[in-house]
Every structure is written in C-alpha cells, then in structure tokens.
Motif scaffolding. Structure first.
Motif: not given
Length: 252
Positions: A132-143
């Motif tokens: 879904d992030m790929i489809a939206a054009g970006g995102g942020s993942i924090i581990n």
C-alpha cells in the motif's frame, strides 16, 4: 522535563499503524500521533489496557486484539485496521518484551519465542503494509531497537540478539523499499521509565548506576521516544532512512 513540543502538519490525517500500543512506550506513541490529528490504529494482546487507552485518549484511535507471535493473526489484525481507517502511511514496529533470562536456561523453544516476540512480527508487518505504501508513492517505517546490546547489557541474551537484528532488518528494508520513497529507520531507546520498568527493575541502586553512565542526568520519560518517532514519520525527515536515532541520554 516535559516541554512545549513541535507540531507536524504533515502528520494530520495520516494513517498510522502501531504494534504494542496499549501500554508503555507504545501508548505514548499512540497518544502522540493522535494529538497530531493522525488516524491511529494499534495492535495489542491486552484487551483491558487497549480499551482503557482508547477511552482516555482524545483523537481518532482504533485497535485490534492480536497475538503478534501468530503471523496469520497479525496479518488479519492489520487487515482489519486497514478496512476501518485505510492503508497505513506510517508503520511503527514497537511491540517487544525485555523479560530477563539466564543464558544457561535458554531452550530452543524459549529462543524461538523471544525471536517471535521481539523480531519476527516486524518483518511480516512490513511485508503486509509495504504494498500500500508503494501504491501511495511512499511511507515511513520505524522499528524500535534497544541500546541494551550497544551497552553489552547482560541477563537477556535472546532479547538482545533480537534487538541487534532489528538494525539489520532496518538497513536491508531501507535499501529494498527506498526506490519507492519508503523510509525505514530504527529508534534506539535507552532505559525508559515506563511503569513496567519502574515496577520490575528500577531500584534506587540500579537507577544510580545507570545515571552514572548517561551524559545527561535525568531519567528518560517515554514521551521523548514518541517525539523522535513523530519526527521520523513526518515530512521533516524526508531524507532520513536506514539509520539509528538514539534516545538514551548519551548512555555509554
């Protein structure tokens, strides 16, 4: 120590998924994103604490009860959050347990359980939300990492190993997902004064010894971890990826 904190307009209306959101650092992260106007969905195994946090915290918050060690249940929980508040723009892999264990007593089953609790769910959560992030054009993942292994802390070898591996997961996923403008980072807390830590391990002697190792003299409230997470999720951190962000008062 609480101060006037920044607001992040880029987080308003963002959909944020958080694991282990019902208590401790996770609850502070839930409240922090809700205060920014984000749509917040969290996963937790504790029904009572999840309901209490949601009832007590202003904002757009929902939750799913789920045992993160069960990958099918994890996927189902994330899917249910998506159906209610939309696909995630931000994923916070926070859930973990730092239960103490003697190295001599660790069995293969204990080892596997600690890996499943502290590491495995992070990868499968990323796998679930990244399309879904790929489809939206970006995102942020924090581990969420830990400075326990940086300090060569003892008394929990399986936990420390899992937390060290989080950094490898962050680095490799930042490379694989970066072409899609998905940023992947690790927040590294020091000894954070959650209620669990205060109840189980924060004796006066232990606190004094630990504060001697910090550059800053103050104990660390969970709110400061949440503030770092907000920054990394925001547009202000658009060029930050594949790195560690320490919240440990300069602990050595």
């Amino acid at each position: 120590m609480r101060q006037d904190f920044a607001s992040y307009p880029s987080l308003s209306g963002k959909t944020v998924f958080i694991s282990g959101g019902a208590s401790g650092i996770g609850a502070e992260i839930v409240a922090a994103f809700a205060s920014q106007g984000s749509r917040v969905g969290f996963l937790d195994i504790d029904q009572k604490a999840s309901a209490a946090l949601t009832d007590a915290t202003p904002g757009d918050i929902t939750y799913e009860i789920c045992d993160l060690k069960d990958v099918d249940a994890l996927r189902s929980g994330l899917g249910n959050l998506k159906s209610r508040i939309g696909p995630a723009s931000v994923l916070i892999n926070n859930a973990a347990r730092d239960d103490r264990h003697d190295w001599a007593d660790v069995t293969p089953d204990i080892w596997d359980e600690r890996m499943h609790t502290n590491l495995r769910h992070m990868f499968f959560s990323i796998q679930a939300v990244a399309p879904d992030m790929i489809a939206a054009g970006g995102g942020s993942i924090i581990n969420m990492g830990s400075n326990s292994w940086w300090e060569a802390g003892g008394g929990f070898p399986a936990y420390a190993t899992a937390k060290a591996a989080v950094h490898g997961l962050t680095r490799t996923m930042a490379r694989d997902l970066g072409q899609h403008r998905i940023r992947v980072n690790t927040v590294v807390p020091g000894w954070i004064m959650t209620e669990r830590q205060k109840t189980l391990w924060a004796t006066p002697e232990a606190l004094e010894k630990h504060q001697d190792r910090q550059c800053l003299p103050d104990l660390i409230d969970p709110v400061y971890v949440a503030r770092m997470v907000l920054f990394l999720a925001s547009a202000d951190a658009a060029m930050c990826s594949a790195n560690n962000y320490m919240v440990e008062a300069g602990s050595i």
